[in-house]
Design an enzyme around this catalytic site. Sequence first.
Site, PDB file in Angstrom:
ATOM      1  N   HIS A 186       0.871 -10.926  -3.563  1.00  0.00           N
ATOM      2  CA  HIS A 186       0.853 -11.024  -5.022  1.00  0.00           C
ATOM      3  C   HIS A 186       0.880 -12.471  -5.490  1.00  0.00           C
ATOM      4  O   HIS A 186       0.356 -12.813  -6.538  1.00  0.00           O
ATOM      5  CB  HIS A 186       1.982 -10.192  -5.621  1.00  0.00           C
TER       6      HIS A 186
ATOM      7  N   ARG B 205      -1.273  -5.462 -15.217  1.00  0.00           N
ATOM      8  CA  ARG B 205      -0.154  -5.203 -14.293  1.00  0.00           C
ATOM      9  C   ARG B 205       1.152  -5.282 -15.077  1.00  0.00           C
ATOM     10  O   ARG B 205       1.764  -6.339 -15.174  1.00  0.00           O
ATOM     11  CB  ARG B 205      -0.159  -6.242 -13.168  1.00  0.00           C
TER      12      ARG B 205
ATOM     13  N   ARG C 210      -1.511  -0.339 -16.330  1.00  0.00           N
ATOM     14  CA  ARG C 210      -0.919   0.349 -15.188  1.00  0.00           C
ATOM     15  C   ARG C 210       0.586   0.450 -15.392  1.00  0.00           C
ATOM     16  O   ARG C 210       1.214  -0.530 -15.811  1.00  0.00           O
ATOM     17  CB  ARG C 210      -1.219  -0.451 -13.923  1.00  0.00           C
TER      18      ARG C 210
ATOM     19  N   GLU D  40      -5.258   3.908  -3.685  1.00  0.00           N
ATOM     20  CA  GLU D  40      -4.895   2.771  -2.829  1.00  0.00           C
ATOM     21  C   GLU D  40      -4.171   3.197  -1.567  1.00  0.00           C
ATOM     22  O   GLU D  40      -3.728   2.363  -0.779  1.00  0.00           O
ATOM     23  CB  GLU D  40      -4.124   1.691  -3.599  1.00  0.00           C
TER      24      GLU D  40
ATOM     25  N   ASN E  23      -6.727  -3.873  -2.455  1.00  0.00           N
ATOM     26  CA  ASN E  23      -5.711  -4.700  -1.765  1.00  0.00           C
ATOM     27  C   ASN E  23      -4.776  -3.802  -0.964  1.00  0.00           C
ATOM     28  O   ASN E  23      -4.479  -4.061   0.202  1.00  0.00           O
ATOM     29  CB  ASN E  23      -4.878  -5.503  -2.767  1.00  0.00           C
ATOM     30  N   ASP E  24      -4.311  -2.768  -1.627  1.00  0.00           N
ATOM     31  CA  ASP E  24      -3.410  -1.850  -0.928  1.00  0.00           C
ATOM     32  C   ASP E  24      -4.176  -0.882  -0.028  1.00  0.00           C
ATOM     33  O   ASP E  24      -3.690  -0.509   1.033  1.00  0.00           O
ATOM     34  CB  ASP E  24      -2.563  -1.064  -1.938  1.00  0.00           C
TER      35      ASP E  24
ATOM     36  N   ARG F 166       0.005  -6.807   3.738  1.00  0.00           N
ATOM     37  CA  ARG F 166      -0.854  -7.778   3.056  1.00  0.00           C
ATOM     38  C   ARG F 166      -0.155  -9.104   2.778  1.00  0.00           C
ATOM     39  O   ARG F 166      -0.800 -10.107   2.485  1.00  0.00           O
ATOM     40  CB  ARG F 166      -1.400  -7.181   1.750  1.00  0.00           C
TER      41      ARG F 166
ATOM     42  N   CYS G 115     -10.489  -2.396  -8.804  1.00  0.00           N
ATOM     43  CA  CYS G 115      -9.707  -3.454  -9.466  1.00  0.00           C
ATOM     44  C   CYS G 115      -8.973  -4.331  -8.466  1.00  0.00           C
ATOM     45  O   CYS G 115      -8.204  -5.205  -8.856  1.00  0.00           O
ATOM     46  CB  CYS G 115      -8.737  -2.860 -10.478  1.00  0.00           C
TER      47      CYS G 115
HETATM   48  C1  PEP Z   1      -4.577  -3.264  -5.374  1.00  0.00           C
HETATM   49  O1  PEP Z   1      -3.721  -2.838  -4.599  1.00  0.00           O
HETATM   50  O2  PEP Z   1      -5.758  -3.479  -5.039  1.00  0.00           O
HETATM   51  C2  PEP Z   1      -4.223  -3.577  -6.771  1.00  0.00           C
HETATM   52  C3  PEP Z   1      -5.145  -3.888  -7.656  1.00  0.00           C
HETATM   53  O3  PEP Z   1      -2.904  -3.565  -7.110  1.00  0.00           O
HETATM   54  P1  PEP Z   1      -1.856  -4.706  -6.702  1.00  0.00           P
HETATM   55  O4  PEP Z   1      -2.643  -5.827  -6.100  1.00  0.00           O
HETATM   56  O5  PEP Z   1      -1.149  -5.108  -7.948  1.00  0.00           O
HETATM   57  O6  PEP Z   1      -0.976  -3.997  -5.732  1.00  0.00           O
HETATM   58 MG    MG Z   2      -1.883  -2.073  -5.446  1.00  0.00          MG
END
Ligand code: PEP
Ligand code: MG
Length: 593
Positions: A205, A312, A349, A452, A475-476, A486, A523
């Site tokens: 993050h 977020r 979200r 995710e 990402n997740d 990650r 996203c």
């Molecule tokens: C993701 O997981 O791709 C996402 C957009 O959410 P975050 O990065 O805030 O976990």
């Molecule tokens: Mg995520």
Amino acid sequence: MSIQVFGLAVSRGVAIGRAVLVASSRVDVAHYFVPVDRLDHEIGRLRDARNAVAVELTALKNELPAEAPHELAALLDVHLMLLHDETLTGATKVWIRERHYNAEWALSAQLEVLARQFDEMEDLYLRERKADVEQVVERLLRALAARPEPAQPPAAVPAPGAPRDFAGEDPLVLVANDVAPADMIQFKRSVFTGFVTDVGGRTSHTAIVARSMDIPAVVGAREASRLIRQDDWVVIDGDAGVVIVNPSPIVLEEYRFRQRQSELERARLDRLRFTPAVTLDGQAVELLANIELPGDAAGVVEAGAVGVGLFRSEFLFMNRGGDLPGEDEQFEAYRDAVIALQGLPVTIRTVDVGADKPIERMSPQELRHEHGLNPALGLRAIRWSLAEPGMFRQQLRALLRASAYGKVRILFPMVAQLGEVRLIFEALARARQQLDEAGRPFGRVEVGAMIEVPAAAVLIDRFLRHFDFVSIGTNDLIQYTLAIDRADEAVAHLYDPWHPAVLQLLNQTISAARALGRDVCVCGEMAGDPAFTELLLAMGLRSFSMHPARISAIKQRVLRADTRSLAHDLPRVLGADDPAQALKSVMGGRGPQ
Ligand code: PEP
Ligand code: MG
């Protein structure tokens, strides 16, 4: 001597500046420049704090009970001596006078210098005195906090070549062992033009916030905060993931040249801001923005985005010392974002916190990674919201109320169980009922799930029955599909968005949503990475959400893409062991770099 430190390239571009080393525990100290006419006042603040601490330490010493061990009185004497030592307060004054740092920042900077000197001492007794200096600084910081300045607007970073309002101000880059997401957000309007951390992965993050600030960053540069010294000249190469410390004049000139080139490239891309994103074969593509705070909303339209694809909301819950925003406060924040978007959709979200993205309010049990458990697999995101039903409904009521002011879409993070879907809709129904009973107006909202977790991607058809839209959090999704944390730089080399399993899940999710006529967006960070634009278009994706700063670069790829030929080649790419290479060959060299 010039040295290089290698890490992960997480936010593009080149930053050149002097290093500001910030200890992880002190990143939340205010950082702002003091104008010339306030320097004496700032030094006065430091002096007052020092006097207050001297009184405090003297009183402590005088009040020691007779039976107290005599080492205690000796320790207080050492602290008093350190307090008046020129290497602490005298040198701190120099940071204020010459660099225009505010007193808290100047103290932290000097503490870093001293801490390093202590670390290098051979003598164990002397080395251990570092803790005493830290304690004295802690007291000084507390004394300064008791005499707060009126809220200071963080000094804007002067544009390269722009006149500076005082001498000696060089661009600054932040160097830290780690920066928590909550602290990163404080840097959004800060003075730093780039940053380097020892830990972190590509989609940690912290890296995401750096990209949203659109400043060059390298994370996972393991030794950086040990090798770089306060005030060193540093080049951060955010494209290659390299940090060059005290570069030679030739290297520096080369990087200055690259910096100018990327500014020109940026200006060129900027011209595309308001060009509609349509492919060569006439497919309209929606480019949306990811934001962290309501204040970011104003920049969304300016960046040429046609709405917010991911707000977020958890960042509203951070840096509040354990207190949570109430319904009215949240409502106002969401409403402000909705109004700033002038009728364009705003996808908000629900809070996505967890031990990987903590808020102060969390209990030690909830922050279980300190006990060696993996926070990514724990009570995170929708799981946390469902475990706190009162807080969850409060957020839902605030979101519903904001929908009376524009187009709101509510997005639920990390949905993995069909049972969670039922609980989400029950909570929504209850929130609506509570608003009805209270006579509060609200509009119609669309409800979506983030895909995710592989379980949701595999069962996408079943999840789609319940939701108006889905948004893929790559990402997740990558983290959970490949079992790669990650945020962990130790396994960062295995975090692979090109992995055929990831691409298959993505393709499957996009196809299923389209077949059912549901909106589908990506996203995660992949959406803002031009290497994936053609591939995602070929999968049928027509909605991308990314940091506002990425919109123009992605638009450029969209404008040059022909989805018909890409779709034709898709099976070949997805079937390849090395999809990146396969895409490159079908695109004749125009594929991923
Ligand atoms: C993701 O997981 O791709 C996402 C957009 O959410 P975050 O990065 O805030 O976990
Ligand atoms: Mg995520």
